[in-house]
Design a protein around this motif. Structure first.
Motif, PDB file in Angstrom:
ATOM      1  N   ARG A  42       0.982  -1.188   0.146  1.00  0.00           N
ATOM      2  CA  ARG A  42       0.096   0.467   0.019  1.00  0.00           C
ATOM      3  C   ARG A  42       0.462   1.243  -0.309  1.00  0.00           C
ATOM      4  NH1 ARG A  42      -2.229   0.994   4.507  1.00  0.00           N
ATOM      5  NH2 ARG A  42      -0.865  -0.771   6.085  1.00  0.00           N
ATOM      6  N   PRO A  43       0.411   2.226  -0.764  1.00  0.00           N
ATOM      7  CA  PRO A  43       1.030   3.543  -0.933  1.00  0.00           C
ATOM      8  C   PRO A  43       1.738   4.084   0.105  1.00  0.00           C
ATOM      9  CG  PRO A  43      -0.792   3.979  -2.542  1.00  0.00           C
ATOM     10  CD  PRO A  43      -0.086   2.651  -1.441  1.00  0.00           C
ATOM     11  N   HIS A  44       2.380   4.533   0.993  1.00  0.00           N
ATOM     12  CA  HIS A  44       2.893   5.356   1.987  1.00  0.00           C
ATOM     13  C   HIS A  44       2.275   6.949   1.127  1.00  0.00           C
ATOM     14  CE1 HIS A  44       5.088   4.992   5.313  1.00  0.00           C
ATOM     15  NE2 HIS A  44       4.994   3.591   4.751  1.00  0.00           N
ATOM     16  N   ILE A  45       1.584   7.978   2.706  1.00  0.00           N
ATOM     17  CA  ILE A  45       1.752   9.094   1.908  1.00  0.00           C
ATOM     18  C   ILE A  45       2.557   9.704   1.448  1.00  0.00           C
ATOM     19  CG2 ILE A  45       0.086  11.152   2.958  1.00  0.00           C
ATOM     20  CD1 ILE A  45      -1.706   9.089   3.355  1.00  0.00           C
ATOM     21  N   GLY A  46       3.551   9.568   1.648  1.00  0.00           N
ATOM     22  CA  GLY A  46       4.190  10.125   0.958  1.00  0.00           C
ATOM     23  C   GLY A  46       5.257   9.706  -0.092  1.00  0.00           C
ATOM     24  N   LEU A  47       4.436   8.836  -0.674  1.00  0.00           N
ATOM     25  CA  LEU A  47       4.569   8.518  -2.205  1.00  0.00           C
ATOM     26  C   LEU A  47       3.834   9.458  -2.575  1.00  0.00           C
ATOM     27  CD1 LEU A  47       5.920   6.755  -4.260  1.00  0.00           C
ATOM     28  CD2 LEU A  47       4.104   5.294  -4.102  1.00  0.00           C
ATOM     29  N   LEU A  48       2.351   9.985  -2.339  1.00  0.00           N
ATOM     30  CA  LEU A  48       1.653  10.674  -3.213  1.00  0.00           C
ATOM     31  C   LEU A  48       2.567  12.423  -2.971  1.00  0.00           C
ATOM     32  CD1 LEU A  48      -2.064   9.143  -1.560  1.00  0.00           C
ATOM     33  CD2 LEU A  48      -0.265   8.476  -3.677  1.00  0.00           C
ATOM     34  N   GLU A  49       2.266  12.695  -2.089  1.00  0.00           N
ATOM     35  CA  GLU A  49       3.383  13.366  -2.211  1.00  0.00           C
ATOM     36  C   GLU A  49       4.614  13.734  -3.228  1.00  0.00           C
ATOM     37  OE1 GLU A  49       3.175  16.637   0.297  1.00  0.00           O
ATOM     38  OE2 GLU A  49       1.822  15.667   0.198  1.00  0.00           O
ATOM     39  N   LEU A  50       4.853  12.218  -3.620  1.00  0.00           N
ATOM     40  CA  LEU A  50       6.505  11.930  -4.323  1.00  0.00           C
ATOM     41  C   LEU A  50       5.817  12.149  -5.668  1.00  0.00           C
ATOM     42  CD1 LEU A  50       9.460  11.926  -5.677  1.00  0.00           C
ATOM     43  CD2 LEU A  50       9.070   9.383  -4.719  1.00  0.00           C
ATOM     44  N   LYS A  51       4.747  11.799  -5.575  1.00  0.00           N
ATOM     45  CA  LYS A  51       4.292  11.915  -7.308  1.00  0.00           C
ATOM     46  C   LYS A  51       3.643  13.361  -7.802  1.00  0.00           C
ATOM     47  CE  LYS A  51      -0.157  10.357  -9.066  1.00  0.00           C
ATOM     48  NZ  LYS A  51      -1.377   9.898  -8.626  1.00  0.00           N
ATOM     49  N   LYS A  52       3.214  13.964  -6.991  1.00  0.00           N
ATOM     50  CA  LYS A  52       2.788  15.109  -7.225  1.00  0.00           C
ATOM     51  C   LYS A  52       3.971  15.917  -7.763  1.00  0.00           C
ATOM     52  CE  LYS A  52       0.041  18.260  -7.389  1.00  0.00           C
ATOM     53  NZ  LYS A  52       0.790  19.435  -7.880  1.00  0.00           N
TER      54      LYS A  52
END
Length: 487
Positions: free
Chosen positions: A22-32
């Motif tokens: 499952r993606p960490h919130i940190g991965l979603l920040e990196l994606k952005k």
């Protein structure tokens, strides 16, 4: 866990995904941050935007653009640009076909009964633009969002001056990228004092101050310096006395600063009350002033402050805190109000950044809107229990039971908050998720500010601009019991 030395503790599984992928919130920040498409505003009043293709070798024929226009979290218009014919490293300008109510009269018409501006366009408008994948690929399905941007549009909106000022009757406009509208100096404004406010009855017996209104009863404990009972129509809204809180369960990135926090007693700070008195009382309101300090045992106070609680005949509680932090201390983890609400207060509705957690230095992957979640859904279950689930930049929030009975919090102008079944102390004490004992009650923290999360576990110290390092501050908040069906 197994006595092996040396070891990395929980950092052996502290990546951008959980062990179950499952993606960490940190991965979603990196994606952005690394998004291959850039969206920029050009002239929002006319709907003009610029799209830049940051890919090196492919065009954007695989991408379509969706946009939606929201007023106070409700969609009022939306559309799509299916073909984005932009070659690598080039830009294209587009015009979105929405129409804004940007031609406002110089002087707003006013409803003579409510004194509110009689204007259907009054409010907060947000434009959200998303780039969506048109077809399935090995790495993502059709409909996957590649990136997004959000903008607040230059429309007249109700200002914090109206919402939160004690007696002000001025009206102001929000900032915008376009030309501000002059509404005139003699424009009538709507304030709380312009509506009918029922009388209240205030009685003090011993160390308890009881405030009875039309459909509510509040009890203020002089020894505690806080409310110990808040009820509406005989429904209790709190389980324990309200209290101020500065502690958060240390995050992985707090592994260094937490030693300074604990050395000064941040983790065991309690309130000491020096003086409590009723400073103002009328037929429709009462004001209670509390001089207090927060500190840990065998330590000098961390901060000293004055809290002024005001209750009016509608049942609204206004809080104003002025505090001074002792010089020479490390920055605070947070400062705010903590409430323990009774069992079954499981529904959370709010207007602010969502849908997942966000902090002052971690909110690129979230967007402003109206969200509905459960308390369990607000919780981010990190493998090492720690501070989590906060919502940065929240304008209002309602924590309620399934019947819609609960408390509504309104920021002045905004706040950070989280709602969970664990206290910060519960999270601090546990080293694994299975050690957490879920409480039946709902623990709500409404924060004036919280320090950012940073990257100091293996990177630099938290940047100064993200630290809650104010030596003097003022915190304002309004809250009251509500039945959501009456809202």
């Amino acid at each position: 866990d197994f006595g092996d030395k040396p070891n990395d503790g929980n950092f052996c599984l502290d990546g951008l995904v959980y062990p179950d992928r499952r993606p960490h919130i940190g991965l979603l920040e990196l994606k952005k941050v690394i998004a291959p498409i850039r969206i920029e505003s050009q002239y929002l009043e006319k709907g003009t935007i610029k799209i830049t293709n940051l890919y090196d070798f492919i065009d954007l024929s695989h991408v379509s653009l969706f946009w939606k226009l929201e007023k106070e979290g409700c969609i009022i218009d939306q559309g799509e640009i299916y073909d984005l014919d932009i070659v690598p490293q080039q830009s294209q300008t587009y015009t979105l076909p929405y129409i804004l109510p940007n031609t406002l009269p110089n002087k707003l018409q006013v409803n003579t009964q409510t004194r509110k501006p009689w204007n259907e366009f009054y409010g907060r408008y947000y434009l959200t633009i998303c780039c969506i994948q048109k077809k399935d690929t090995p790495w993502a399905e059709k409909g996957h969002e590649i990136t997004f941007e959000q903008y607040e549009l230059p429309i007249l909106k109700e200002s914090a001056e109206i919402t939160c000022a004690d007696t002000s009757t001025s009206v102001s406009t929000g900032t915008s990228t376009g030309t501000d509208t002059d509404i005139g100096t003699d424009t009538a404004a709507y304030t709380d004092t312009d509506t009918y406010i029922p009388n209240i009855k205030v009685e003090q017996e011993g160390y308890l101050i009881t405030i009875d209104g039309f459909d509510f009863c509040y009890v203020f404990d002089v020894y505690e310096g806080a409310f110990v009972e808040i009820s509406k129509n005989y429904v209790d809204m709190i389980k324990e006395p309200l209290k101020f809180n500065i502690w958060r369960a240390p995050t992985d990135n707090d592994r260094n600063i937490k030693h300074k926090w604990m050395a000064e007693g941040y983790d065991r700070a309690t309130m000491r009350v020096y003086d409590v008195k009723i400073t103002n009382q009328t037929d429709i309101s009462v004001e209670i002033s509390v001089d207090f300090s927060l500190g840990g045992y065998i330590k000098l106070p961390i901060l000293q402050g004055k809290a002024v609680w005001t209750v009016d005949g509608k049942g609204e509680i206004s809080l104003k805190v002025n505090a001074k932090v002792r010089e020479g201390l490390a920055f605070l983890p947070r400062f705010g109000l903590q409430l323990i609400m009774p069992e079954d207060n499981e529904e959370v509705e709010y207007f602010g950044y969502g849908p997942h957690e966000s902090y002052i230095d971690k909110h690129l992957s979230v967007r402003i809107g109206k969200y509905l979640a459960t308390v369990d859904e607000m919780f981010e279950n990190y493998l090492m229990p720690q501070e989590n689930g906060s919502r940065f930049g929240t304008e209002w929030a309602i924590i309620s039971n399934e019947l819609g009975m609960g408390l509504k919090f309104t920021g002045c102008p905004n706040f950070s908050f989280n709602a969970a079944h664990y206290t910060p102390e519960d999270l601090t004490a546990a080293e694994h998720p299975h050690e957490l004992q879920k409480r039946k009650e709902t623990v709500v923290n409404i924060d004036y500010k919280m320090s950012g999360v940073g990257s100091n576990s293996c990177g630099p110290e938290l940047l100064e601009k993200y630290r809650f390092d104010e030596k003097e501050f003022e915190f304002k908040l309004k809250f009251m019991p509500v039945f959501k069906e009456d809202e």
